[in-house]
Design a protein around this motif. Structure first.
Motif, PDB file in Angstrom:
ATOM      1  N   SER A  27       0.831  -1.198   0.000  1.00 48.19           N
ATOM      2  CA  SER A  27       0.000   0.000   0.000  1.00 48.19           C
ATOM      3  C   SER A  27       0.867   1.249   0.000  1.00 48.19           C
ATOM      4  N   LEU A  28       0.411   2.257  -0.732  1.00 48.87           N
ATOM      5  CA  LEU A  28       1.075   3.544  -0.722  1.00 48.87           C
ATOM      6  C   LEU A  28       0.526   4.397   0.421  1.00 48.87           C
ATOM      7  N   PRO A  29       1.262   5.442   0.818  1.00 52.17           N
ATOM      8  CA  PRO A  29       0.714   6.357   1.824  1.00 52.17           C
ATOM      9  C   PRO A  29      -0.592   6.977   1.330  1.00 52.17           C
ATOM     10  N   SER A  30      -1.340   7.547   2.260  1.00 54.13           N
ATOM     11  CA  SER A  30      -2.604   8.186   1.893  1.00 54.13           C
ATOM     12  C   SER A  30      -2.345   9.401   1.008  1.00 54.13           C
ATOM     13  N   ARG A  31      -3.381   9.825   0.292  1.00 53.96           N
ATOM     14  CA  ARG A  31      -3.257  11.027  -0.529  1.00 53.96           C
ATOM     15  C   ARG A  31      -2.833  12.216   0.318  1.00 53.96           C
ATOM     16  N   ARG A  32      -3.409  12.321   1.517  1.00 48.49           N
ATOM     17  CA  ARG A  32      -3.081  13.457   2.383  1.00 48.49           C
ATOM     18  C   ARG A  32      -1.596  13.456   2.748  1.00 48.49           C
ATOM     19  N   GLU A  33      -1.091  12.258   3.101  1.00 44.91           N
ATOM     20  CA  GLU A  33       0.306  12.157   3.500  1.00 44.91           C
ATOM     21  C   GLU A  33       1.245  12.494   2.340  1.00 44.91           C
ATOM     22  N   LEU A  34       0.961  11.955   1.151  1.00 39.27           N
ATOM     23  CA  LEU A  34       1.827  12.243   0.005  1.00 39.27           C
ATOM     24  C   LEU A  34       1.666  13.685  -0.466  1.00 39.27           C
ATOM     25  N   ALA A  35       0.472  14.243  -0.337  1.00 37.10           N
ATOM     26  CA  ALA A  35       0.280  15.656  -0.696  1.00 37.10           C
ATOM     27  C   ALA A  35       1.181  16.538   0.155  1.00 37.10           C
ATOM     28  N   ALA A  36       1.290  16.193   1.446  1.00 33.03           N
ATOM     29  CA  ALA A  36       2.169  16.968   2.329  1.00 33.03           C
ATOM     30  C   ALA A  36       3.630  16.791   1.915  1.00 33.03           C
ATOM     31  N   ARG A  37       4.014  15.547   1.557  1.00 30.56           N
ATOM     32  CA  ARG A  37       5.407  15.296   1.153  1.00 30.56           C
ATOM     33  C   ARG A  37       5.782  16.058  -0.113  1.00 30.56           C
ATOM     34  N   TYR A  38       4.840  16.132  -1.062  1.00 31.09           N
ATOM     35  CA  TYR A  38       5.116  16.807  -2.324  1.00 31.09           C
ATOM     36  C   TYR A  38       4.730  18.295  -2.295  1.00 31.09           C
ATOM     37  N   SER A  39       4.198  18.744  -1.158  1.00 27.19           N
ATOM     38  CA  SER A  39       3.795  20.154  -0.996  1.00 27.19           C
ATOM     39  C   SER A  39       2.770  20.576  -2.049  1.00 27.19           C
ATOM     40  N   VAL A  40       1.749  19.719  -2.216  1.00 22.67           N
ATOM     41  CA  VAL A  40       0.648  20.038  -3.133  1.00 22.67           C
ATOM     42  C   VAL A  40      -0.662  19.778  -2.398  1.00 22.67           C
ATOM     43  N   GLN A  43      -6.140  17.381  -4.138  1.00 20.81           N
ATOM     44  CA  GLN A  43      -6.700  17.219  -5.482  1.00 20.81           C
ATOM     45  C   GLN A  43      -5.606  16.872  -6.484  1.00 20.81           C
ATOM     46  N   THR A  44      -4.436  17.482  -6.342  1.00 22.41           N
ATOM     47  CA  THR A  44      -3.309  17.172  -7.231  1.00 22.41           C
ATOM     48  C   THR A  44      -2.886  15.721  -7.053  1.00 22.41           C
ATOM     49  N   MET A  45      -2.840  15.254  -5.803  1.00 21.19           N
ATOM     50  CA  MET A  45      -2.491  13.851  -5.553  1.00 21.19           C
ATOM     51  C   MET A  45      -3.568  12.917  -6.084  1.00 21.19           C
ATOM     52  N   ARG A  46      -4.815  13.319  -5.975  1.00 23.05           N
ATOM     53  CA  ARG A  46      -5.905  12.489  -6.504  1.00 23.05           C
ATOM     54  C   ARG A  46      -5.718  12.291  -8.011  1.00 23.05           C
ATOM     55  N   LEU A  47      -5.364  13.368  -8.715  1.00 27.26           N
ATOM     56  CA  LEU A  47      -5.142  13.258 -10.160  1.00 27.26           C
ATOM     57  C   LEU A  47      -3.947  12.356 -10.479  1.00 27.26           C
ATOM     58  N   ALA A  48      -2.887  12.459  -9.676  1.00 24.58           N
ATOM     59  CA  ALA A  48      -1.716  11.607  -9.888  1.00 24.58           C
ATOM     60  C   ALA A  48      -2.073  10.139  -9.667  1.00 24.58           C
ATOM     61  N   TYR A  49      -2.775   9.841  -8.564  1.00 25.10           N
ATOM     62  CA  TYR A  49      -3.191   8.465  -8.283  1.00 25.10           C
ATOM     63  C   TYR A  49      -4.122   7.958  -9.381  1.00 25.10           C
ATOM     64  N   GLN A  50      -5.031   8.812  -9.822  1.00 25.76           N
ATOM     65  CA  GLN A  50      -5.983   8.422 -10.860  1.00 25.76           C
ATOM     66  C   GLN A  50      -5.244   8.048 -12.147  1.00 25.76           C
ATOM     67  N   LEU A  58      -0.949   1.440 -10.303  1.00 25.32           N
ATOM     68  CA  LEU A  58      -1.582   1.285  -8.989  1.00 25.32           C
ATOM     69  C   LEU A  58      -2.928   0.608  -9.161  1.00 25.32           C
ATOM     70  N   GLU A  59      -3.415   0.005  -8.097  1.00 24.68           N
ATOM     71  CA  GLU A  59      -4.759  -0.548  -8.113  1.00 24.68           C
ATOM     72  C   GLU A  59      -5.443  -0.187  -6.814  1.00 24.68           C
ATOM     73  N   GLY A  60      -6.764  -0.161  -6.849  1.00 26.07           N
ATOM     74  CA  GLY A  60      -7.542   0.234  -5.682  1.00 26.07           C
ATOM     75  C   GLY A  60      -8.628   1.191  -6.099  1.00 26.07           C
ATOM     76  N   GLU A  61      -9.632   1.308  -5.259  1.00 26.04           N
ATOM     77  CA  GLU A  61     -10.797   2.106  -5.601  1.00 26.04           C
ATOM     78  C   GLU A  61     -10.615   3.558  -5.184  1.00 26.04           C
ATOM     79  N   GLU A  62     -11.427   4.411  -5.824  1.00 28.57           N
ATOM     80  CA  GLU A  62     -11.424   5.824  -5.486  1.00 28.57           C
ATOM     81  C   GLU A  62     -11.723   6.002  -4.005  1.00 28.57           C
ATOM     82  N   ARG A  63     -10.981   6.893  -3.354  1.00 30.51           N
ATOM     83  CA  ARG A  63     -11.175   7.249  -1.944  1.00 30.51           C
ATOM     84  C   ARG A  63     -10.824   6.102  -0.993  1.00 30.51           C
ATOM     85  N   LYS A  64     -10.128   5.075  -1.477  1.00 29.48           N
ATOM     86  CA  LYS A  64      -9.684   3.996  -0.606  1.00 29.48           C
ATOM     87  C   LYS A  64      -8.181   3.816  -0.786  1.00 29.48           C
ATOM     88  N   GLN A  65      -7.607   2.944   0.034  1.00 25.41           N
ATOM     89  CA  GLN A  65      -6.160   2.687  -0.028  1.00 25.41           C
ATOM     90  C   GLN A  65      -5.782   2.142  -1.395  1.00 25.41           C
TER      91      GLN A  65
END
Length: 203
Positions: A27-40, A43-50, A58-65
Motif C-alpha cells: 500500500s502507498l501512503p494516503s493522498r493526504r500524506e503524500l500531498a504533504a510530502r510533495y507540498s501540493v 486534489q493534485t495527488m488524486r489526479l496523480a493516483y488516478q 496502482l490498483e484500488g478504488e477511489e477514496r480507498k487505499q
C-alpha cells in the motif's frame, strides 16, 4: 508546454516503484500524506493516483487505499460460452424489468419481468477478471447454440467498483444470447472484460 504537476508527481512515484521503494502489493501512503510530502493539495495527488491507476501502475478504488498493482494477466477469450475455470461470486440476483434492448434480445415485451444474476469471475489470485450479467424469462432452459457481438463500453460506477477500475474506463462488452433448437432466445448476457486484462479472438 510545462508538464502538469500531477503528471510530474505520477512520474516520480512510478520511478520510485521501479527502484523498489514500494513493492508489488504494498500500500502507498494516503493522498493526504503524500500531498504533504510533495507540498501540493490533495486534489493534485488524486489526479496523480488516478493517472497511475489508469496506467495499471496502482490498483484500488477511489477514496480507498491504493497499492502497487500486480502485472495484469492478459487472457485471450476465444469461447464466450465456456464455463469459467476459476472461482466466482454471485453478487446480484434481483429480478429486473426488461429494457428496450433486453426485450429485443430476448423477444419479450418491454418491462416484462426477467430473472437476473450478476457473477464476478475471479482470477487465480482472487482479483476480479470479468463480470457476467445474465437475464432470462421464467425458468432457465438448456440452449443449443449461441450468438455473440463485441463492442467497447465505458464502465459504470458499479462495474468499475467491482473490477477495481475507474468509472468511464474502457472495457470490452460481449453480448451473448443463447438460443434453443428452434433458434428462440432462452437467455442473454453481457460479459464485461477490462481491456487491460483481455484479448478477444472470436471465431
Amino acid at each position: 508546454m510545462p508538464v502538469a504537476r500531477y503528471r510530474r508527481i505520477a512520474d516520480d512515484i512510478r520511478a520510485r516503484i521501479a527502484r523498489g521503494d514500494w513493492a508489488v502489493g504494498q500500500s502507498l501512503p494516503s493522498r493526504r500524506e503524500l500531498a504533504a510530502r510533495y507540498s501540493v493539495n490533495e486534489q493534485t495527488m488524486r489526479l496523480a493516483y488516478q493517472l497511475l491507476r489508469r496506467q495499471g501502475i496502482l490498483e484500488g478504488e477511489e477514496r480507498k487505499q491504493v497499492s502497487v498493482a500486480h502485472p495484469a494477466a492478459v487472457r485471450t477469450l476465444t469461447d464466450v460460452d465456456a464455463t469459467w475455470p476459476y472461482s466466482s461470486e454471485t453478487t446480484d440476483t434481483r429480478p429486473r424489468p426488461a429494457t428496450e434492448e433486453l426485450a429485443e434480445r430476448l423477444g419479450v415485451q418491454v418491462r416484462a419481468q426477467l430473472q437476473h444474476e450478476t457473477v464476478e469471475c475471479l482470477d487465480p489470485g482472487g482479483r476480479s477478471a470479468m463480470l457476467v450479467s445474465t437475464w432470462w424469462r421464467g425458468r432457465r432452459r438448456p440452449h443449443a447454440r449461441f450468438t455473440a457481438e463485441l463492442e467497447t463500453v465505458e464502465l459504470g460506477e458499479e462495474q468499475a467498483h467491482a473490477l477495481g477500475l475507474l468509472v468511464d474506463a474502457l472495457a470490452y462488452r460481449v453480448l451473448r444470447t443463447r438460443l434453443d433448437e428452434h433458434d428462440a432466445p432462452v437467455e442473454t448476457a453481457d460479459l464485461i472484460l477490462p481491456m487491460d486484462r483481455w484479448r478477444i479472438r472470436l471465431g
